[in-house]
Motif scaffolding. Structure first.
Motif, PDB file in Angstrom:
ATOM      1  N   LEU A 275       0.853  -1.181   0.000  1.00  0.00           N
ATOM      2  CA  LEU A 275       0.000   0.000   0.000  1.00  0.00           C
ATOM      3  C   LEU A 275       0.892   1.234   0.000  1.00  0.00           C
ATOM      4  CD1 LEU A 275      -3.045   0.957   0.337  1.00  0.00           C
ATOM      5  CD2 LEU A 275      -2.481   1.271   2.748  1.00  0.00           C
ATOM      6  N   HIS A 276       0.822   2.009  -1.087  1.00  0.00           N
ATOM      7  CA  HIS A 276       1.601   3.243  -1.151  1.00  0.00           C
ATOM      8  C   HIS A 276       0.989   4.186  -2.182  1.00  0.00           C
ATOM      9  CE1 HIS A 276       3.378   1.751  -4.873  1.00  0.00           C
ATOM     10  NE2 HIS A 276       3.787   0.662  -4.249  1.00  0.00           N
ATOM     11  N   GLY A 277       1.527   5.394  -2.246  1.00  0.00           N
ATOM     12  CA  GLY A 277       0.920   6.450  -3.039  1.00  0.00           C
ATOM     13  C   GLY A 277       1.009   6.287  -4.537  1.00  0.00           C
ATOM     14  N   ASP A 278       1.867   5.410  -5.040  1.00  0.00           N
ATOM     15  CA  ASP A 278       1.987   5.234  -6.482  1.00  0.00           C
ATOM     16  C   ASP A 278       0.904   4.331  -7.062  1.00  0.00           C
ATOM     17  OD1 ASP A 278       4.090   6.921  -6.663  1.00  0.00           O
ATOM     18  OD2 ASP A 278       5.640   5.384  -6.900  1.00  0.00           O
ATOM     19  N   LYS A 279       0.158   3.658  -6.193  1.00  0.00           N
ATOM     20  CA  LYS A 279      -0.915   2.786  -6.661  1.00  0.00           C
ATOM     21  C   LYS A 279      -2.179   3.609  -6.908  1.00  0.00           C
ATOM     22  CE  LYS A 279       0.567  -1.681  -5.097  1.00  0.00           C
ATOM     23  NZ  LYS A 279       0.050  -3.028  -4.798  1.00  0.00           N
ATOM     24  N   SER A 280      -3.018   3.124  -7.798  1.00  0.00           N
ATOM     25  CA  SER A 280      -4.256   3.838  -8.084  1.00  0.00           C
ATOM     26  C   SER A 280      -5.157   3.831  -6.855  1.00  0.00           C
ATOM     27  CB  SER A 280      -4.991   3.178  -9.251  1.00  0.00           C
ATOM     28  OG  SER A 280      -5.483   1.907  -8.878  1.00  0.00           O
ATOM     29  N   GLN A 281      -6.069   4.795  -6.805  1.00  0.00           N
ATOM     30  CA  GLN A 281      -6.980   4.871  -5.670  1.00  0.00           C
ATOM     31  C   GLN A 281      -7.815   3.608  -5.556  1.00  0.00           C
ATOM     32  OE1 GLN A 281      -7.242   6.695  -3.162  1.00  0.00           O
ATOM     33  NE2 GLN A 281      -9.170   5.938  -2.327  1.00  0.00           N
ATOM     34  N   ALA A 282      -8.281   3.084  -6.683  1.00  0.00           N
ATOM     35  CA  ALA A 282      -9.100   1.864  -6.652  1.00  0.00           C
ATOM     36  C   ALA A 282      -8.301   0.696  -6.099  1.00  0.00           C
ATOM     37  CB  ALA A 282      -9.601   1.547  -8.061  1.00  0.00           C
ATOM     38  N   SER A 283      -7.042   0.591  -6.507  1.00  0.00           N
ATOM     39  CA  SER A 283      -6.189  -0.485  -6.020  1.00  0.00           C
ATOM     40  C   SER A 283      -5.921  -0.344  -4.529  1.00  0.00           C
ATOM     41  CB  SER A 283      -4.864  -0.489  -6.785  1.00  0.00           C
ATOM     42  OG  SER A 283      -3.969  -1.441  -6.242  1.00  0.00           O
ATOM     43  N   ARG A 284      -5.656   0.874  -4.089  1.00  0.00           N
ATOM     44  CA  ARG A 284      -5.389   1.106  -2.667  1.00  0.00           C
ATOM     45  C   ARG A 284      -6.612   0.790  -1.818  1.00  0.00           C
ATOM     46  NH1 ARG A 284      -2.785   7.041  -2.626  1.00  0.00           N
ATOM     47  NH2 ARG A 284      -2.681   6.692  -0.390  1.00  0.00           N
ATOM     48  N   GLN A 285      -7.784   1.225  -2.278  1.00  0.00           N
ATOM     49  CA  GLN A 285      -8.990   0.982  -1.503  1.00  0.00           C
ATOM     50  C   GLN A 285      -9.313  -0.507  -1.444  1.00  0.00           C
ATOM     51  OE1 GLN A 285     -10.336   3.736   0.061  1.00  0.00           O
ATOM     52  NE2 GLN A 285     -11.313   2.128   1.256  1.00  0.00           N
ATOM     53  N   ASN A 286      -9.091  -1.212  -2.555  1.00  0.00           N
ATOM     54  CA  ASN A 286      -9.338  -2.656  -2.590  1.00  0.00           C
ATOM     55  C   ASN A 286      -8.397  -3.386  -1.634  1.00  0.00           C
ATOM     56  OD1 ASN A 286     -10.589  -5.081  -3.850  1.00  0.00           O
ATOM     57  ND2 ASN A 286      -8.494  -5.431  -4.575  1.00  0.00           N
ATOM     58  N   THR A 287      -7.121  -2.983  -1.638  1.00  0.00           N
ATOM     59  CA  THR A 287      -6.146  -3.593  -0.727  1.00  0.00           C
ATOM     60  C   THR A 287      -6.525  -3.340   0.728  1.00  0.00           C
ATOM     61  OG1 THR A 287      -4.351  -3.358  -2.342  1.00  0.00           O
ATOM     62  CG2 THR A 287      -3.716  -3.586  -0.033  1.00  0.00           C
ATOM     63  N   LEU A 288      -6.900  -2.112   1.027  1.00  0.00           N
ATOM     64  CA  LEU A 288      -7.263  -1.764   2.398  1.00  0.00           C
ATOM     65  C   LEU A 288      -8.512  -2.518   2.845  1.00  0.00           C
ATOM     66  CD1 LEU A 288      -6.546  -0.034   4.805  1.00  0.00           C
ATOM     67  CD2 LEU A 288      -7.874   1.825   3.820  1.00  0.00           C
ATOM     68  N   ASN A 289      -9.501  -2.629   1.974  1.00  0.00           N
ATOM     69  CA  ASN A 289     -10.714  -3.375   2.319  1.00  0.00           C
ATOM     70  C   ASN A 289     -10.407  -4.843   2.572  1.00  0.00           C
ATOM     71  OD1 ASN A 289     -12.327  -1.097   2.086  1.00  0.00           O
ATOM     72  ND2 ASN A 289     -12.907  -1.499  -0.037  1.00  0.00           N
ATOM     73  N   ASN A 290      -9.544  -5.425   1.750  1.00  0.00           N
ATOM     74  CA  ASN A 290      -9.159  -6.823   1.946  1.00  0.00           C
ATOM     75  C   ASN A 290      -8.461  -7.022   3.281  1.00  0.00           C
ATOM     76  OD1 ASN A 290     -10.200  -7.700  -0.509  1.00  0.00           O
ATOM     77  ND2 ASN A 290      -8.252  -7.478  -1.600  1.00  0.00           N
ATOM     78  N   PHE A 291      -7.650  -6.044   3.664  1.00  0.00           N
ATOM     79  CA  PHE A 291      -6.949  -6.148   4.947  1.00  0.00           C
ATOM     80  C   PHE A 291      -7.922  -6.010   6.111  1.00  0.00           C
ATOM     81  CE2 PHE A 291      -4.106  -4.263   8.270  1.00  0.00           C
ATOM     82  CZ  PHE A 291      -3.286  -5.380   8.431  1.00  0.00           C
ATOM     83  N   LYS A 292      -8.827  -5.047   6.030  1.00  0.00           N
ATOM     84  CA  LYS A 292      -9.810  -4.855   7.089  1.00  0.00           C
ATOM     85  C   LYS A 292     -10.721  -6.068   7.256  1.00  0.00           C
ATOM     86  CE  LYS A 292     -10.300   0.190   7.102  1.00  0.00           C
ATOM     87  NZ  LYS A 292     -11.247   1.307   6.904  1.00  0.00           N
ATOM     88  N   ASN A 293     -11.078  -6.679   6.124  1.00  0.00           N
ATOM     89  CA  ASN A 293     -12.003  -7.817   6.159  1.00  0.00           C
ATOM     90  C   ASN A 293     -11.324  -9.138   6.465  1.00  0.00           C
ATOM     91  OD1 ASN A 293     -14.083  -6.071   5.458  1.00  0.00           O
ATOM     92  ND2 ASN A 293     -13.835  -6.425   3.258  1.00  0.00           N
ATOM     93  N   GLY A 294     -10.009  -9.122   6.618  1.00  0.00           N
ATOM     94  CA  GLY A 294      -9.307 -10.345   6.971  1.00  0.00           C
ATOM     95  C   GLY A 294      -8.919 -11.215   5.793  1.00  0.00           C
ATOM     96  N   ARG A 295      -9.169 -10.745   4.570  1.00  0.00           N
ATOM     97  CA  ARG A 295      -8.790 -11.541   3.398  1.00  0.00           C
ATOM     98  C   ARG A 295      -7.311 -11.378   3.067  1.00  0.00           C
ATOM     99  NH1 ARG A 295     -13.961  -9.635   1.625  1.00  0.00           N
ATOM    100  NH2 ARG A 295     -12.982  -7.890   0.505  1.00  0.00           N
TER     101      ARG A 295
END
Length: 414
Positions: A275-295
């Motif tokens: 997770l870092h600033g060079d990734k697209s917003q959609a990619s960052r949000q998807n990664t963060l959601n996966n982490f929050k949801n335990g996936r």
């Protein structure tokens, strides 16, 4: 004290209860009455203290109580300025949760995504706008945003704003604000530059200070692994074989480093992503959601990308690289050990990072205990050759703990 004793209206109490909260945190207990009185607020508090609800709840009540009887176009009455897209989204989610019974409208704008959907929302009107500085100024310059009806201005994470170089953008926004307004100013630290900015914004503010940065680390079990830089990746993989570490954030100094570490972990069948600033917003949000949801088990992140991440039940934080700013270390490990839960912070330290570790120990007023590991002896030999004044003895290993925080005599690795 309970939320019912803070003088909150029924629509908000109902929403707070549905979120499962009954008792306010210290910053909520102190801040909510101040904001409800219409006073300016200077809050020194970091992520994880319940800061967002401390301003979202009273703002919702103030706007709800002063909403015109006749419906009409919704002008922006509150602006929350925050440094990162992830934090903006989380604040927006908080307003959605606490304000769902108030009828107030809120929207969030940030860069890194097309502006079309955001401009449509602005054309339709909104009571509360959460924004990052760049996109806010861009849409103001295009004529989509006017702040002449603004009643409340919130500057959140002010120290991070300055670290990210937003000071000039902030000053441009401030020039567009009405003189008559209520201002809420939050910062995890209060160096002279932040204090000067606060003085220029606030009028006779009430001050609330929660958990000084130097003492945040006291409730978290910390340990340091002295390791050669080239052995850090192998050590990380060794540690992550411990299945008790169900979910962790691994902090690195660079975006390239985050990508490399995550890629190597995936090769070892460890579920990780960067997770870092060079990734697209959609990619960052998807990664963060996966982490929050335990996936997603391991989130490898830079400091700026991870600022504001609030994940329930996060027990472990790993500092792959030690930060060169001591306060950043405290911000990092503060993502674990919340709400009385167990928290563990593991840090890797190579020879070049020893001065950083010394500064961290000085800030938190304790010496972080070291842990023995398979790569340790080579690291000690390297450090001793680089600095003959260093003690030759191997660092001691603290007793391992099980998930409940009790000593586990059967455990041989950590």
């Amino acid at each position: 004290m309970l939320f019912e004793q803070l003088g909150l209206i029924e629509p908000i109490l109902k929403a707070v209860k549905s979120e499962g909260y009954t008792t306010p945190t210290p910053i909520q207990l102190q801040s909510i009455p101040i904001v409800l009185e219409g006073k300016d607020l200077l809050g020194c508090a970091q992520t994880g203290t319940g800061k967002t609800a401390a301003f979202a709840i009273p703002i919702l009540q103030l706007l709800h109580n002063s909403t015109p009887a006749k419906p009409g176009f919704k002008h922006i009455r509150t602006l929350i300025l925050t440094p990162t897209r992830e934090l903006a989204v989380q604040i927006d989610e908080s307003f959605a949760a606490y304000g769902k019974h108030t009828g107030l409208k809120h929207d969030v704008i940030f860069g890194g995504v097309p502006q079309h959907r955001q401009t449509i929302a602005l054309r339709n009107g909104t009571d509360i706008l959460i924004a990052t500085p760049g996109r806010l100024l861009d849409l103001m310059n295009q004529g989509y945003i006017y702040l002449n009806h603004l009643e409340i201005f919130v500057l959140d994470e002010a120290d991070r704003m300055l670290d990210m170089g937003f000071i000039n953008d902030i000053k441009k926004v401030i020039r567009e604000l009405p003189q008559q307004r209520q201002t809420l100013f939050f910062s995890a630290t209060m160096p002279p530059s932040i204090a000067q900015l606060a003085n220029s914004l606030l009028y006779k503010p009430e001050k609330v200070t929660i958990t000084p940065v130097s003492s945040t680390a006291e409730r978290i079990e910390q340990s340091v692994y002295f390791v050669k830089k080239k052995d850090k990746q192998s050590l990380l993989e060794t540690i992550l074989r411990d299945q008790r570490i169900e979910r962790t954030i691994v902090f690195t100094q660079t975006k390239h480093g985050a990508d490399r570490i995550a890629k190597n972990l995936k090769k070892r069948n460890i579920n990780a992503d960067a997770l870092h600033g060079d990734k697209s917003q959609a990619s960052r949000q998807n990664t963060l959601n996966n982490f929050k949801n335990g996936r997603l088990r391991v989130l490898v992140a830079t400091d700026i990308a991870a600022r504001g991440i609030d994940v329930d039940s996060l027990e472990h934080v790993i500092n792959y690289d030690l930060p060169n700013v001591s306060e950043t270390y405290v911000h990092r490990i503060g993502r674990t050990g919340r709400a009385g839960a167990a928290g563990y912070a593991l840090s890797f330290c190579d020879t070049e990072e020893r001065p950083f570790l010394h500064s961290i120990n000085k800030l938190i007023r304790q010496t972080i205990p070291s842990v023995s590991h398979p790569f340790e002896e080579a690291a000690i030999m390297e450090a001793n050759s680089a600095n003959p004044e260093m003690p030759k003895a191997l660092p001691r290993r603290p007793k391992p703990h099980n998930r409940r925080g009790k000593v586990d005599k059967r455990d041989k690795t950590f």
